[in-house]
Design a protein around this motif. Structure first.
Motif, PDB file in Angstrom:
ATOM      1  N   LEU A  33       0.840  -1.204   0.000  1.00 28.82           N
ATOM      2  CA  LEU A  33       0.000   0.000   0.000  1.00 28.82           C
ATOM      3  C   LEU A  33       0.876   1.256   0.000  1.00 28.82           C
ATOM      4  CD1 LEU A  33      -2.686  -0.957   2.658  1.00 28.82           C
ATOM      5  CD2 LEU A  33      -3.174  -0.300   0.311  1.00 28.82           C
ATOM      6  N   HIS A  34       0.344   2.327  -0.521  1.00 34.24           N
ATOM      7  CA  HIS A  34       1.109   3.580  -0.552  1.00 34.24           C
ATOM      8  C   HIS A  34       1.365   4.047   0.893  1.00 34.24           C
ATOM      9  CE1 HIS A  34       2.243   7.721  -1.417  1.00 34.24           C
ATOM     10  NE2 HIS A  34       2.443   7.321  -2.665  1.00 34.24           N
TER      11      HIS A  34
ATOM     12  N   ALA B 196      -1.099   6.502   2.354  1.00 34.87           N
ATOM     13  CA  ALA B 196      -2.406   5.928   2.708  1.00 34.87           C
ATOM     14  C   ALA B 196      -2.321   5.287   4.093  1.00 34.87           C
ATOM     15  CB  ALA B 196      -2.815   4.891   1.665  1.00 34.87           C
TER      16      ALA B 196
ATOM     17  N   ASP C   1      -5.158   2.359  -2.869  1.00 36.83           N
ATOM     18  CA  ASP C   1      -4.552   3.183  -1.820  1.00 36.83           C
ATOM     19  C   ASP C   1      -5.538   4.259  -1.363  1.00 36.83           C
ATOM     20  OD1 ASP C   1      -2.040   1.839  -2.049  1.00 36.83           O
ATOM     21  OD2 ASP C   1      -1.672   2.990  -3.879  1.00 36.83           O
ATOM     22  N   TRP C   2      -6.198   4.873  -2.356  1.00 34.92           N
ATOM     23  CA  TRP C   2      -7.197   5.890  -2.028  1.00 34.92           C
ATOM     24  C   TRP C   2      -8.343   5.278  -1.220  1.00 34.92           C
ATOM     25  CZ3 TRP C   2      -6.327  10.845  -2.319  1.00 34.92           C
ATOM     26  CH2 TRP C   2      -5.360  11.321  -3.223  1.00 34.92           C
TER      27      TRP C   2
ATOM     28  N   ARG D 198       3.367   6.003  -7.254  1.00 39.30           N
ATOM     29  CA  ARG D 198       2.106   6.738  -7.371  1.00 39.30           C
ATOM     30  C   ARG D 198       1.007   6.002  -6.600  1.00 39.30           C
ATOM     31  NH1 ARG D 198       0.964  10.741 -10.558  1.00 39.30           N
ATOM     32  NH2 ARG D 198       2.523  11.548 -11.974  1.00 39.30           N
ATOM     33  N   ALA D 199       0.068   6.775  -6.037  1.00 38.03           N
ATOM     34  CA  ALA D 199      -1.053   6.143  -5.323  1.00 38.03           C
ATOM     35  C   ALA D 199      -2.026   5.543  -6.330  1.00 38.03           C
ATOM     36  CB  ALA D 199      -1.748   7.174  -4.461  1.00 38.03           C
ATOM     37  N   GLU D 200      -2.475   4.323  -6.048  1.00 38.77           N
ATOM     38  CA  GLU D 200      -3.453   3.677  -6.932  1.00 38.77           C
ATOM     39  C   GLU D 200      -4.838   3.765  -6.291  1.00 38.77           C
ATOM     40  OE1 GLU D 200      -2.045  -0.308  -7.492  1.00 38.77           O
ATOM     41  OE2 GLU D 200      -0.057   0.408  -8.080  1.00 38.77           O
TER      42      GLU D 200
ATOM     43  N   ALA E 194       6.292  10.158   3.007  1.00 36.46           N
ATOM     44  CA  ALA E 194       4.866  10.387   3.264  1.00 36.46           C
ATOM     45  C   ALA E 194       4.684  11.561   4.238  1.00 36.46           C
ATOM     46  CB  ALA E 194       4.234   9.119   3.827  1.00 36.46           C
TER      47      ALA E 194
END
Lengths: 237, 272
Positions: free
Chosen positions: B27-28, B31, B238-239, B233-235, B145
């Motif tokens: 995971l990002h 996140a 992750d969001w 990059r956030a996918e 982060a």
């Protein structure tokens, strides 16, 4: 490429460690820097990278070693430290190699490509995602060289690159150094390695340059070496 | 292996844990950071007698431990020095708040006991969530982060360097302790007469090592701000993780699921 003109270096005012240093290192030249313990090899290298004050003139590609030029000079010259543990401070080999390209403003994609190229060039691809604390001493030394090569420096300075390595890893490092086309300044007590990698030798002793000449000539001069607390390389003994 | 070497090894084990592969690890970092902060904020906001509501918050660490493949035992082992302190926080509550507020059968539990358990549980859950964040995220990614949520660069760099330099210092202590022990056979620990010089030497040696590390960083273009290597990059997932989980925490905070379940069960039992 590197020029020292009448340079004096002192830790305390009035008592210089080195004085009257004058020499020039041309592009793509490989120069060995030898001398007994405390003769000033590391000090000289630190001056070249702007890590120590000095008197006289030191230039790198015509740029005086001064505060305002340090970023440019440090981009041109990479230093491989004697202690690889101090060179490798990121968690993985990959992140350590990426450190310099990213700091010098390279995009992530370019930095990744540069990292992959360097790892491939040195045959270290399988180390890419390994943790720094989990690789052997020899691998760490090679990875340390990779971290510097990733900067694509014009010159490389190496402080005892073969110390504490077993014969196999020592040979790997020597072959790697030989294959690098960069200008090289290598400080070491391993005189056989210096013979294998350098065409010219600067011998430090007595607070200055005791000899400066072709490696084969200087390193066969028993009297000169013994006066400066060194010995003939094994192959000449 | 002595205590110092074990400490060095444990520090490195955290890096190893963070380098594992699992859906949680991938995971990002942002996140995970946002979710952990939300979890801690929601957890500490529970009322001092709201034990049943708080219990449902334990779901998050339980699920994450299971998905990340990190055992809860590892977590408790690593937190063994901090946990007693956290648990000690509410230790005196039973002496001040003696009125019974809960009866299990004929057995009454005072408000002090409930608030003590609630406080302990809050502490344990927050520590678990923080541990999960650290054990599934590389320190560099975590720092990247932190920068993304606008934590000042100086603070983040200090955090990262402290983390790196702790292992440098532990290494130095380890070398010095070994050298001492080899020349002081049969002696337990370091004799008090050597403490002064030992600490002085440790300081000087750590400074030398730190100086060397800093030189190495400077020579590779470091100008006070870390450029983090492994930032992806956030996918969508992750969001979703960063939005849905905090929303679920808030839901659990204001809607006591345990109580609802209890009511549902007792109604069901009544129907039979």
């Amino acid at each position: 490429m590197i020029c020292f003109e009448n340079v004096s270096i002192a830790y305390e005012k009035g008592s210089p460690v080195l004085s009257g240093l004058s020499f020039t290192i041309e592009n793509a030249e490989a120069v060995g820097l030898i001398g007994a313990n405390g003769s000033g090899k590391t000090t000289l290298m630190r001056v070249l990278l702007g890590l120590m004050p000095y008197e006289g003139t030191v230039t790198v590609d015509g740029l005086p070693v001064r505060k305002e030029n340090l970023r440019e000079i440090r981009k041109k010259i990479g230093l491989v430290l004697q202690n690889s543990d101090s060179q490798m401070f990121m968690p993985t080999v990959y992140e350590d190699i990426m450190f310099a390209p990213l700091n010098y403003g390279m995009s992530r994609e370019e930095a990744e490509k540069r990292t992959d190229d360097v790892l491939e060039k040195l045959g270290l691809t399988e180390l890419k995602h390994r943790h720094n604390h989990k690789i052997s001493g020899g691998e760490k030394r090679m990875a340390a060289i990779a971290t510097v090569l990733a900067m694509d420096p014009e010159a490389m300075i190496m402080d005892e690159p073969t110390s504490a390595l077993d014969p196999y890893n020592r040979r790997v490092v020597i072959n790697t150094i030989r294959s690098l086309p960069n200008t090289k300044l290598i400080a070491s007590h391993d005189l056989d390695m210096i013979l294998d990698t350098c065409d010219r030798v600067i011998l430090l002793g007595g607070g200055g340059i005791a000899a400066d000449g072709p490696a084969e000539k200087v390193l066969q001069d028993r009297e000169l070496l013994e006066t400066n607390r060194l010995e003939l390389p094994l192959r000449y003994q | 292996m002595d205590k110092i070497n074990r400490a060095a090894l444990e520090l490195r084990e955290m890096d190893d844990l963070a380098a594992r592969q699992s859906p949680v690890h991938s995971l990002h970092p942002l996140a995970k950071l946002v979710t952990t902060i939300a979890y801690i904020l929601v957890t500490v906001s529970f009322g001092k007698y709201d034990l049943s509501g708080l219990l449902t918050m334990a779901l998050y660490p339980i699920i994450l431990f299971s998905v990340s493949g990190i055992s809860m035992r590892t977590c408790f082992y690593k937190l063994r020095y901090v946990l007693p302190l956290v648990c000690a926080v509410g230790l005196f509550n039973p002496f001040f708040d003696k009125a019974p507020i809960l009866y299990i059968g004929k057995l009454g539990a005072s408000g002090g006991v409930i608030s003590m358990i609630t406080l302990m549980l809050k502490g344990v859950l927050c520590l678990q969530a923080s541990f999960l964040l650290a054990a599934t995220t590389q320190m560099d990614a975590l720092c990247a982060a932190l920068r993304k949520i606008r934590v000042p660069g100086m603070l983040v760099t200090m955090l990262l360097l402290t983390y790196r330099y702790i292992s440098v210092m532990v290494d130095e202590v380890s070398v010095m302790t070994t050298a001492y022990k080899l020349r002081a056979p049969g002696q337990k620990g370091i004799h008090i007469s050597a403490w002064g010089s030992f600490l002085g030497q440790l300081l000087l040696r750590s400074m030398d090592r730190a100086d060397e590390l800093y030189v190495s960083m400077q020579l590779r273009g470091f100008a006070g701000e870390f450029q983090y290597a492994d930032v992806k990059r956030a996918e969508v997932r992750d969001w979703l993780f960063a939005i849905l989980l905090p929303a679920a925490f808030i839901l659990l905070r204001y809607c006591n699921v345990a109580e609802l379940l209890g009511q549902l069960l007792s109604r069901g039992t009544g129907a039979i």
